[in-house]
Design a protein around this motif. Sequence first.
Motif, mmCIF file in Angstrom:
data_model
loop_
_atom_site.group_PDB
_atom_site.id
_atom_site.type_symbol
_atom_site.label_atom_id
_atom_site.label_comp_id
_atom_site.label_asym_id
_atom_site.label_seq_id
_atom_site.Cartn_x
_atom_site.Cartn_y
_atom_site.Cartn_z
ATOM 1 N N ASP A 24 33.895 20.174 -30.082
ATOM 2 C CA ASP A 24 33.128 19.169 -29.541
ATOM 3 C C ASP A 24 33.851 18.285 -28.778
ATOM 4 O OD1 ASP A 24 32.218 16.445 -29.611
ATOM 5 O OD2 ASP A 24 31.602 16.872 -31.914
ATOM 6 N N TYR A 31 33.852 11.481 -31.879
ATOM 7 C CA TYR A 31 34.075 12.566 -32.759
ATOM 8 C C TYR A 31 34.634 12.236 -34.328
ATOM 9 C CZ TYR A 31 36.651 16.758 -34.447
ATOM 10 O OH TYR A 31 37.044 17.701 -35.417
ATOM 11 N N HIS A 35 30.813 14.266 -36.719
ATOM 12 C CA HIS A 35 30.963 15.421 -36.065
ATOM 13 C C HIS A 35 30.372 16.459 -36.782
ATOM 14 C CE1 HIS A 35 34.972 15.331 -37.683
ATOM 15 N NE2 HIS A 35 34.636 16.546 -38.053
#
Length: 109
Positions: A24, A31, A35
């Motif tokens: 990611d 995040y 995520h």
Amino acid sequence: MTEFKRISPQEAQTLREKGAVVVDIRDPQVYAELHISGAKHLDNHSIADFIRAADLDAPLIVACYHGNSSQSAAAYLVSQGFSDVYSLDGGFELWRATYPQETSKIAAE
């Protein structure tokens, strides 16, 4: 593979079930909030260590917000020797809409 491929969340989920690594590239705070479950966060500070430690032949899925930035990151990872790289079409936003149960957050300390 000399180029990355763009894949749907459904294709990405199938690859995840077979052991693909998900990275990611969104902002660290975003995040941390939510995520794809099991995804590793990558940024300019962590990418060199990630590349050194990675299996360059393992499937690698790159996720961003909407599937645009991940294409550049996927192309970069191919240029660094990764052989099986995918960009997640629709990014995390489409993933979250498709697989809300397959998301995680980092626990507050």
